[in-house]
Scaffold this motif. Structure first.
Motif, short mmCIF file in Angstrom:
data_model
loop_
_atom_site.label_atom_id
_atom_site.label_comp_id
_atom_site.label_asym_id
_atom_site.label_seq_id
_atom_site.Cartn_x
_atom_site.Cartn_y
_atom_site.Cartn_z
N LEU A 156 0.83 -1.21 0.00
CA LEU A 156 0.00 0.00 0.00
C LEU A 156 0.87 1.26 0.00
CD1 LEU A 156 -2.90 -0.97 2.44
CD2 LEU A 156 -2.98 -0.78 -0.05
N GLU A 157 2.00 1.19 0.70
CA GLU A 157 2.92 2.32 0.70
C GLU A 157 3.50 2.54 -0.70
OE1 GLU A 157 2.49 0.93 4.83
OE2 GLU A 157 2.81 -0.05 2.90
N LYS A 160 0.86 4.17 -2.73
CA LYS A 160 0.75 5.57 -2.29
C LYS A 160 1.89 6.40 -2.89
CE LYS A 160 -0.92 8.82 0.51
NZ LYS A 160 0.11 9.89 0.45
N ASN A 177 -9.88 -1.87 1.93
CA ASN A 177 -9.26 -1.17 3.05
C ASN A 177 -9.81 0.25 3.09
OD1 ASN A 177 -7.49 0.16 4.86
ND2 ASN A 177 -5.86 -1.33 4.42
N GLU A 179 -10.24 2.43 5.37
CA GLU A 179 -9.47 3.41 6.13
C GLU A 179 -8.33 3.98 5.29
OE1 GLU A 179 -6.79 3.64 10.23
OE2 GLU A 179 -8.19 1.97 9.92
N TRP A 180 -7.61 3.09 4.59
CA TRP A 180 -6.51 3.55 3.75
C TRP A 180 -7.04 4.37 2.58
CZ3 TRP A 180 -4.95 2.66 -1.37
CH2 TRP A 180 -3.66 3.08 -1.68
N SER A 183 -7.86 7.82 3.55
CA SER A 183 -6.70 8.65 3.89
C SER A 183 -6.07 9.30 2.66
CB SER A 183 -5.64 7.79 4.59
OG SER A 183 -5.00 6.91 3.67
N LEU A 184 -6.49 8.90 1.48
CA LEU A 184 -5.88 9.42 0.26
C LEU A 184 -6.30 10.85 -0.06
CD1 LEU A 184 -6.16 6.32 -2.12
CD2 LEU A 184 -4.19 7.05 -0.78
N LYS A 188 -7.35 10.25 -4.29
CA LYS A 188 -8.23 9.12 -4.59
C LYS A 188 -8.73 9.15 -6.03
CE LYS A 188 -12.01 6.57 -2.37
NZ LYS A 188 -13.01 6.61 -1.26
#
Length: 305
Positions: A156-157, A160, A177, A179-180, A183-184, A188
């Motif tokens: 995921l990192e 990102k 996910n 939550e992830w 957070s974008l 997104k």
């Protein structure tokens, strides 16, 4: 002479090679190849088959087999206690008529000391991935990631980091996910997620991107094993963006390739350079690969053990 082979597998595992074997042997006059799950195999009369083909886990020697077997080791054991598990396999797995190994590293680590016949069978690529490379698809995305996300530490990192570099990302698969994703923020809008996709449809999705993302944790044994997605990306004509680890370096040497390293910084990635970071993998088309290592004749040899 007609040979009946039962290929016994874990129905939960992703095994593109199983489909490749079935297609490859479909036109054989001498071999009838039938795939079935472990649960289905338990109720089968063994005497109906000349050979059993196992994708290996742990099959102890005290469980006798009524027909000759081939054991395929398409990966090494995973943590925890990975090396101990491989020692157990080497010492306690029952002896087959022959063995198939993913590559020399897998053969070396397992280290069987007997003189049983064996062949190397690295991962291949289905013809449909080569076909889309010249089909004129419009490039709608900068980078595609195809495959499992759950359990891939650091993935995921990596995705990102692509978004941080203002690169549009296509994920072929599921990304559950929330939550992830939340957070974008505004990033997104650069991310597209297909959800579950049938394997036959994968080539038509990944070819919509310029680059394919490969991220494998640089830990044993994952860093020694063939990345199927790298082969499929290359066959489809994509450039490769990857982290640095042992298998990637070895592959680049063998195929005269040079992939783009994430460690270099994705802000330097030029979209027009995709072809520069790819590799020619024509020799890895499944039928050519299996012809080249004598797969069919090896099956015949083992059936007569």
């Amino acid at each position: 002479m007609s040979i009946r082979i039962a290929c016994v597998h874990d129905s939960r595992a992703y095994l593109p090679e199983l489909h490749a074997y079935s297609e490859y042997l479909r036109g054989s006059r001498s071999i009838h190849f039938e795939a079935m799950s472990h649960s289905a195999w338990e109720g089968v009369a063994c005497e109906h088959y000349n050979l059993v083909y196992h994708f290996m886990g742990f099959y102890p020697f005290w469980k006798r087999s009524q027909v000759p077997e081939i054991h395929e080791y398409h990966s090494l054991s995973v943590p925890p206690f990975a090396q101990a598990k491989d020692v157990i396999k080497r010492c306690l797995n029952r002896k087959p008529a022959g063995r198939v190994y993913l590559n020399k590293q897998v053969e070396s680590v397992l280290g069987f000391s007997d003189s049983l016949p064996g062949i190397l069978r690295d991962m291949g690529v289905h013809q449909r991935f080569f076909d889309v490379a010249s089909a004129g698809y419009v490039k709608e995305f900068d980078i595609v990631y195809c495959g499992t996300i759950v359990g891939r530490k650091g993935l995921l990192e990596a995705i990102k980091a692509c978004l941080d570099a203002s690169l549009s990302v296509l994920v072929v698969g599921s990304l559950d996910n929330p939550e992830w994703l939340n957070s974008l923020g505004e990033q997104k809008c650069l991310l597209t997620v297909t959800g579950a996709v049938a394997y036959d449809d994968v080539p038509g999705w990944i070819v919509k991107a310029r680059f394919g993302l490969n991220f494998i944790p640089d830990v044993y044994p994952f860093n020694l094993q063939t990345s199927t997605k790298v082969l499929e990306y290359c066959a489809a004509g994509l450039g490769i963006v990857t982290n640095d680890y042992a298998w990637v370096r070895d592959f680049e040497t063998r195929y005269d390739a040079s992939f783009y390293r994430m460690e270099t910084g994705l802000s330097r990635l030029k979209k027009e350079d995709a072809r520069r970071y790819s590799a020619c993998v024509d020799s890895l088309e499944w039928s050519l690969l299996l012809d080249g290592n004598g797969f069919e004749s090896f099956l015949v040899e083992c059936s007569q053990a």
